[in-house]
Each structure stands twice: as structure tokens, then as C-alpha cells.
Enzyme design. Structure first.
Site, mmCIF file in Angstrom:
data_model
loop_
_atom_site.group_PDB
_atom_site.id
_atom_site.type_symbol
_atom_site.label_atom_id
_atom_site.label_comp_id
_atom_site.label_asym_id
_atom_site.label_seq_id
_atom_site.Cartn_x
_atom_site.Cartn_y
_atom_site.Cartn_z
ATOM 1 N N HIS A 290 16.730 -5.034 -0.524
ATOM 2 C CA HIS A 290 16.817 -4.812 0.931
ATOM 3 C C HIS A 290 17.036 -6.114 1.689
ATOM 4 C CE1 HIS A 290 12.607 -5.926 2.093
ATOM 5 N NE2 HIS A 290 12.264 -5.417 0.930
ATOM 6 N N ASP A 302 11.035 -11.647 -0.287
ATOM 7 C CA ASP A 302 10.996 -10.215 0.050
ATOM 8 C C ASP A 302 11.952 -9.960 1.204
ATOM 9 O OD1 ASP A 302 10.399 -7.571 0.369
ATOM 10 O OD2 ASP A 302 8.393 -7.889 1.156
ATOM 11 N N GLU A 336 13.739 -1.433 5.196
ATOM 12 C CA GLU A 336 12.808 -1.054 4.117
ATOM 13 C C GLU A 336 11.375 -1.222 4.589
ATOM 14 O OE1 GLU A 336 10.110 -1.577 0.724
ATOM 15 O OE2 GLU A 336 10.552 -2.996 2.318
ATOM 16 N N GLU A 337 11.144 -2.310 5.336
ATOM 17 C CA GLU A 337 9.767 -2.675 5.700
ATOM 18 C C GLU A 337 9.119 -1.682 6.661
ATOM 19 O OE1 GLU A 337 8.286 -4.647 4.037
ATOM 20 O OE2 GLU A 337 9.580 -6.278 3.335
ATOM 21 N N ASP A 364 12.794 -5.471 -5.943
ATOM 22 C CA ASP A 364 12.025 -5.764 -4.724
ATOM 23 C C ASP A 364 10.582 -6.088 -5.071
ATOM 24 O OD1 ASP A 364 11.278 -6.100 -2.104
ATOM 25 O OD2 ASP A 364 11.012 -3.950 -1.726
ATOM 26 N N HIS A 435 5.111 -11.051 2.851
ATOM 27 C CA HIS A 435 4.884 -10.723 4.272
ATOM 28 C C HIS A 435 4.158 -11.825 5.030
ATOM 29 C CE1 HIS A 435 5.163 -6.066 3.472
ATOM 30 N NE2 HIS A 435 6.177 -6.750 2.964
HETATM 31 ZN ZN LIG Z 1 10.453 -5.766 -0.034
#
Ligand SMILES: [Zn+2]
Length: 481
Positions: A290, A302, A336-337, A364, A435
């Protein structure tokens, strides 16, 4: 990766931990016809060529370099931002420039959450600014903030036990880190659970096994019909400190200020490019990651790494003239998040293609040193993949595990029984960066990306070029090949 599908992921993670490693026994029970084993073994020279070109030759370092160019140009890319759309335009142009085919974006409506300024301040028993990040979809506080006494709990059960004390309070969750899939329920449901007892805001210990005082954000979900309250994450260190204070009976007062807003949905795009199959173009092998990220750090790990691993695999196969029987399609998912929004829309829009999906791949869960693949599908899928992975001893990437739990965007397809895989890699430190502001290019390594790209490109090519389809339900036909 996100966790909209919490229960599934929990089961998958438990499964991984407890009983799903492919034992030697299971592989020994594989009963693939010799003809199939011989066919897969015949790809050794192709694999050697891809490894040589990608790990040592012309394409050495290119996955890292493409990714670094992209990351330095755009930084982080949250859904709804013009930055993400500019990044998508850049990838569409770059896909054309690098000769991918049928390059296009597919529109999808995505949530548009904006963080704004935010702060959490401990006022009693002493003054301290608390490192924090508001959680995705959280509402903001009034401009003057919310100033309230805090209670500290370790679990939803503990919260229930003190439910009479919660009204008007800020609830601090200091839950233990068990695993991401299990512990993330506190990030997801802290706000609505606390609000149901009259809590006015929540602060959740970041979902990470390791911390250098870094808060880790992520999406959260409000339950319908329960008052929405602001919610943010704090660091492991501060959560532990607040718990110690609370256990000593000290009065804790915190002021939370958040400008967070949920704006109307925005238009984004899944980014698609292909190498069209030469004899069965309607059949498809997907390689994906993603392109969106959180709005802190750089989203290099990520999921910049996964997105560029897939994209550069297609670029290298095309440049090497390796056109398979079936179509190889690279997809850079959007949003995606925010709960796999781009992927859900894509699956819905491409229902008529589902029968032709031969194999689906997503990375991912980090692009650290690769060890092999994690797969989902019937046992014969594992048998075929193990034969393929046996071609990778020189880069030490021969291991096979299940399920394919590093592929959140593939959730719907994998649940439908479409065979698929995610990258098995040295991801032990993945959630250290995840994140957070620490998700930068420094989490990526050129050699690891080269090996992962060689593995990913080779597997996609072999599967797309085999004389038989990857089995979904019955394997009878395999034995007639
Ligand atoms: Zn991810």
C-alpha cells in the site's frame, strides 16, 4: 498494516504462534507428481538470473534507491491528503517511464481525517508534557481542551470493575503488549468502551513491544450509538509512569487538546500496472503493497518497502524480458490505514475477475532480510510453494509458513480461498517503528530489499508461468498434469 479485521488477524496470529508452521512432516506428506516437481525445478536458471541481476548486478540497490527518491520527495502520505494524490501521480508516471503496461489509477472514495495541533499535559501530581499522537478518526477536543482527573487500567475487565469511578474522567489504558493482533483491540475500542461508562477521553499505551518514548498512532473505531470522545496514544514509558502514580493513590490530572477533524470523504486511487500474459492474459498474479501511510514519520517501512518491492519486481521482470503466460499485475493500494478501504473497493469493482485470480501477493509486514513466504490456501499450495522456495538457498530464503498474515489488503480474497502469500522476513523489529515518527528510510536496508525483490519477482514469475493453475479447492487436476 491496519486491523479492521481484528478477529481474523488475532486468529491468524494465534495460528502462527501456536500450530501453523509448516513442519517437515507436512512437506514430506506432499505428494506432487514428479512432472510438477521437475517443471518447478527447471526454473533454477531463471531464478539464478533474477538473483544475479537484482542482488549483485544491474538492479542491485534499485529498490532502495527508487524508494528513497520517493520518500524524500513526498514524506508521509495519509489518505485524503494532496500529498498522497501527488505521490500516486508520480507512481503512475514512473510506471509508464519504466515500461509497465495498462498503467492506470482506479478511483475510490477514502476517509479524510486531519490531525491538527495536539497536546497532552500532565498537570498533577506534577507538570510534564506527554508525548502523544491522536488516533485516526478521533474527534477533537473543544478549543480550550479537556482537563480531567485520570483513572489508569490495564484491561477492559479492570475498567468494568471500576466503572462507577469512570464518569467525567480521562481513562488511561496501560495494557500489556501480548502481540499486535491481540493488543490492538485497546487502540481500536478504548474510546467507545470508556465512553459507555461516562469517560470523557482516552489515552492508550502505544501498541509496540519496544519504545524509546515514541507514540504509535493508528486507526480506531467508534461504536454506533455511543458518545464519541477524543482518543490518543501515549508512550509505553508514560503509560507505565501514570500507572505507578495511580497505584500510589496520587491524584492524576491531565489536559488534552486535539484539533482533529473528520472531513468529507476524498477521492483517491489504487495504482495499477501490468506485464500482460503472453498466452493466458486473463489469468492474473497480483503483487502489491500500500502506497498510503500514517501522517507521522515517512511511511518508508509501512508500507513504502512493500509497495516498492512489488513495483520494482514488475519493473525488473519487464526489463529482463520475462513475460509469463499469465498477467502479472502490480497494485499499490490506497487508504489501507483507514481500514483496507482501497482494497475493499477494488475487490468489489473486480468481482468478475475473481475466478481468474491465480495467486495474490502483498508485502505489508516489513521488508527486512527475507526468509521465504507465508501462504494461505489448501495444503497443495504449500507443497508447490515449498518446491519453488527450494530454488532460493543462495539467498537463504527457503522457509514456508502459514497463514499469509502480512497481507491485510488481500483479506477478502484469502478468506474466499484464493491462494496467496506475504513476505516472511526478519520482522521482529517491525512494530518498533510501525505508525510512529521512527518509520523512516533508516528502517530500510538496500541488501535486504534486493534479496526480497529477487525472491518476490521470481515467485511471481514462476507462478504466473507454470503450466497449471494454483489450486483453490480441488487438486485432482494437478495429478493429471
Ligand atoms: Zn501497512
Amino acid at each position: 498494516m491496519t486491523e479492521n479485521v481484528l478477529i481474523t488477524i488475532c486468529l491468524l496470529l494465534l495460528c502462527t504462534i501456536v500450530f501453523c508452521d509448516i513442519s517437515n512432516n507436512e512437506i514430506e506428506q506432499c505428494n506432487l507428481p514428479k512432472k510438477i516437481k521437475d517443471e518447478i525445478a527447471s526454473y533454477a536458471p531463471v531464478v539464478e538470473k533474477i538473483i544475479n541481476e537484482t542482488v549483485y548486478g544491474k538492479y542491485k540497490g534499485t529498490t532502495y534507491d527508487h524508494l528513497a527518491d520517493f520518500i524524500d520527495k513526498f514524506g508521509n502520505r495519509i489518505a485524503g491528503s494532496s500529498n498522497l494524490e501527488n505521490a500516486i501521480d508520480y507512481m503512475l508516471n514512473k510506471s509508464i517511464q519504466f515500461n509497465l503496461e495498462n498503467v492506470h489509477g482506479e478511483k475510490v472514495q477514502v476517509p479524510h481525517w486531519v490531525r491538527g495541533k495536539e497536546s497532552a499535559t500532565l498537570l498533577e501530581p506534577r507538570y510534564q508534557s506527554l508525548a502523544m499522537l491522536g488516533l485516526g478518526s478521533s474527534i477533537g477536543t473543544p478549543p480550550e481542551g479537556i482537563r480531567a482527573e485520570a483513572v489508569v487500567v490495564k484491561s477492559f475487565d479492570e475498567l468494568k470493575n471500576i466503572s462507577k469511578k469512570v464518569k467525567g474522567k480521562i481513562v488511561v489504558f496501560d495494557q500489556e503488549y501480548v502481540s499486535y493482533g491481540i493488543s490492538v483491540q485497546y487502540r481500536d475500542y478504548a474510546a467507545s468502551t470508556s465512553a459507555s461508562y461516562g469517560g470523557v477521553a482516552t489515552l492508550v499505551r502505544s501498541i509496540t513491544p519496544f519504545s524509546l518514548n515514541t507514540p504509535h498512532t493508528g486507526w480506531q473505531d467508534y461504536n454506533d450509538n455511543i458518545t464519541k470522545i477524543p482518543t490518543a496514544c501515549i508512550t509505553v514509558e508514560d503509560a507505565n509512569m501514570l500507572r505507578r502514580m495511580y497505584e500510589r493513590g496520587e491524584k492524576i490530572v491531565i489536559e488534552l487538546k486535539m484539533e482533529a477533524k473528520n472531513l468529507p470523504p476524498a477521492t483517491s486511487r489504487n495504482t495499477v500496472g501490468e506485464i500482460v500474459g503472453h498466452s493466458e492474459p486473463q489469468k492474473i498474479v497480483i503483487i502489491s503493497g500500500h502506497l498510503d501511510s500514517w501522517d507521522v514519520g515517512q511511511g518508508a517501512m509501512d508500507d513504502g518497502g512493500g509497495a516498492f518491492l512489488s513495483w520494482n519486481s514488475a519493473v525488473i521482470l519487464k526489463a529482463l524480458g520475462l513475460r509469463a503466460k499469465r498477467t502479472i499485475r502490480t497494485i499499490l493500494w490506497t487508504a489501507e490505514e483507514e481500514g483496507l478501504v482501497g482494497a475493499f473497493a477494488y475487490v468489489k469493482a473486480h468481482k468478475n475477475e475473481t475466478k481468474n485470480l491465480n495467486f495474490v501477493m502483498e508485502s505489508d509486514e516489513g521488508t527486512f532480510t527475507p526468509h521465504g513466504l507465508k501462504y494461505s490456501g489448501i495444503p497443495d499450495v504449500g507443497c508447490i510453494l515449498q518446491e519453488i522456495l527450494n530454488l532460493f538457498p543462495t539467498i537463504n530464503a527457503t522457509q514456508l509458513q502459514q497463514p499469509a498474515d502480512g497481507a491485510p489488503d488481500l483479506t477478502e480474497w484469502l478468506q474466499e480461498g484464493i491462494p496467496g502469500a506475504s513476505l516472511l522476513n526478519e520482522a521482529e523489529r517491525y512494530f518498533w517503528f510501525h505508525h510512529s515518527a521512527a518509520d523512516t528510510m533508516d528502517a530500510e536496508n538496500p541488501e535486504a530489499l534486493d534479496k526480497a525483490t529477487a525472491l518476490w519477482a521470481s515467485v511471481a514469475y514462476i507462478v504466473a508461468n507454470l503450466s497449471f493453475d494454483m489450486p483453490r479447492n480441488s487438486t485432482d487436476y494437478l495429478h493429471k498434469v
